[in-house]
Design an enzyme around this catalytic site. Structure first.
Site, mmCIF file in Angstrom:
data_model
loop_
_atom_site.group_PDB
_atom_site.id
_atom_site.type_symbol
_atom_site.label_atom_id
_atom_site.label_comp_id
_atom_site.label_asym_id
_atom_site.label_seq_id
_atom_site.Cartn_x
_atom_site.Cartn_y
_atom_site.Cartn_z
ATOM 1 N N LYS A 1 0.835 -1.203 0.000
ATOM 2 C CA LYS A 1 0.000 0.000 0.000
ATOM 3 C C LYS A 1 0.873 1.256 0.000
ATOM 4 C CE LYS A 1 -3.713 2.203 2.674
ATOM 5 N NZ LYS A 1 -2.984 3.420 3.122
ATOM 6 N N HIS B 1 -1.786 7.715 1.308
ATOM 7 C CA HIS B 1 -2.066 7.598 2.745
ATOM 8 C C HIS B 1 -3.053 8.671 3.200
ATOM 9 C CE1 HIS B 1 -0.463 5.192 6.194
ATOM 10 N NE2 HIS B 1 -1.087 6.130 6.888
#
Length: 339
Positions: free
Chosen positions: A212, A236
């Site tokens: 991620k 994020h």
């Protein structure tokens, strides 16, 4: 539950850590990290929302997509809609502290499973939070995914093993947390990873591994080289590096290069079922949603989470009907206006 009432209650329960604005675009909470805002000027958070808002859809009403199939299968799991609850954690650090981490994550997990999707549970500066999150995931039969921060490899691998013990069906690392302020404030050693360091982590587990925090074609190509099963195109939530583009701006070029070679997930500014459709049309196989699950859980517990899932599922269904998409696989760039 009434969704407006959920938001009203969340506004009270979040103790000012999130204002639960009518439009969750990062402007009011700019710079509030710790908290729920974006770092620095907050422009990376705002860019996520605005980039997605600029994407417009072609409305089509002469077709046979009367009852679209919204289900998909990701990591071997059939899902009602292609959505995961993003790994947001840190109730005392970021969410006002009224509820414990256990209360919050139990609501998210139970609400997601009741709503036909799966939760991702997260890691943070307080070590006990991951332990709590994994305990709650195990209590739910391991039906979810654990995402670990980019600590030193030995620590990451240890936590991956903890996740395996819960029965989780996938694990991952939010490598974009390398510069997260909340971790730095607690003296936690996180940082970027080399391809070889990520390979070591990927090879340490039998589970699908998710990387991620990919925002460029170059990192997407390197993620494939590591052996990861999936990437999340994500900045994020705008919480780590100021002045990045929105996810919806970079997702298409990344998808053009790596679609079909690795599973592509995306997050950033997704609020509605229409937003889900847009991300899928831009090239994602599935999406993550973060802040709305915080407000839904703080405003209505597990029932609030399920209410939010029902809401976006209904919105996605209508959007698919009105763009002529009979199933998830038929969603493509053709539904995008002037694209």
């Amino acid at each position: 539950m009434d969704y407006k009432e959920i938001l009203k209650q969340a506004r009270e329960n979040l103790n000012g850590s999130c204002k639960v604005c009518p439009v969750c675009n990062g402007k009011v909470c700019a710079g509030e990290v710790p908290g729920m805002g974006g770092t620095g000027t907050g422009s990376a958070f705002t860019a996520n929302y605005e980039a997605l808002a600029k994407v417009k859809l072609n409305m089509r009403v002469i077709h046979d997509a009367k009852d679209p199939d919204m289900t998909t299968t990701l990591f071997g799991k059939k899902m009602r809609i292609p959505v995961f609850a993003a790994p947001v954690s840190g109730t005392t650090l970021n969410m006002g502290g009224k509820f414990t981490e256990k209360e919050y994550i139990s609501w998210v997990i139970r609400g997601c499973l009741d709503g036909g999707i799966y939760p991702m549970v997260g890691d943070t500066a307080v070590d006990a939070f991951l332990t709590t999150n994994l305990e709650e995931l195990k209590a739910a039969g391991g039906e979810g995914i654990a995402i670990i921060k980019p600590w030193e490899n030995k620590n990451v691998i240890s936590k991956v093993k903890m996740a395996e013990d819960t029965g989780a069906f996938a694990v991952g690392m939010d490598i974009d947390a390398a510069g997260l302020i909340t971790l730095a404030l607690h003296g936690k050693p996180v940082g970027p990873k080399t391809v070889d360091e990520i390979k070591e982590i990927v090879n340490s587990t039998r589970l699908p591994f998710i990387l991620k925090g990919v925002m460029t074609i170059e990192d997407a190509e390197l993620a494939i080289e590591t052996g990861a099963s999936a990437i999340v195109v994500s900045n994020h939530g705008g919480r780590v590096l100021d002045e990045t583009p929105g996810v919806a701006q970079v997702l298409p070029e990344i998808a053009d290069k790596v679609k079909g070679r690795i599973t592509i997930l995306a997050d950033g500014g997704v609020r509605t079922g229409v937003d889900i459709l847009k991300m899928l049309a831009l090239g994602a196989d599935g999406v993550l949603i973060g802040r709305p699950f915080v407000t839904a859980s703080f405003g209505g517990g597990a029932e609030g989470v399920k209410t939010y899932i029902d809401k976006i599922a209904n919105e996605l269904k209508v959007a698919m009907i009105l763009t002529g998409c009979k199933d998830i696989k038929s969603i493509s760039k053709k539904v995008l206006y002037n694209y």
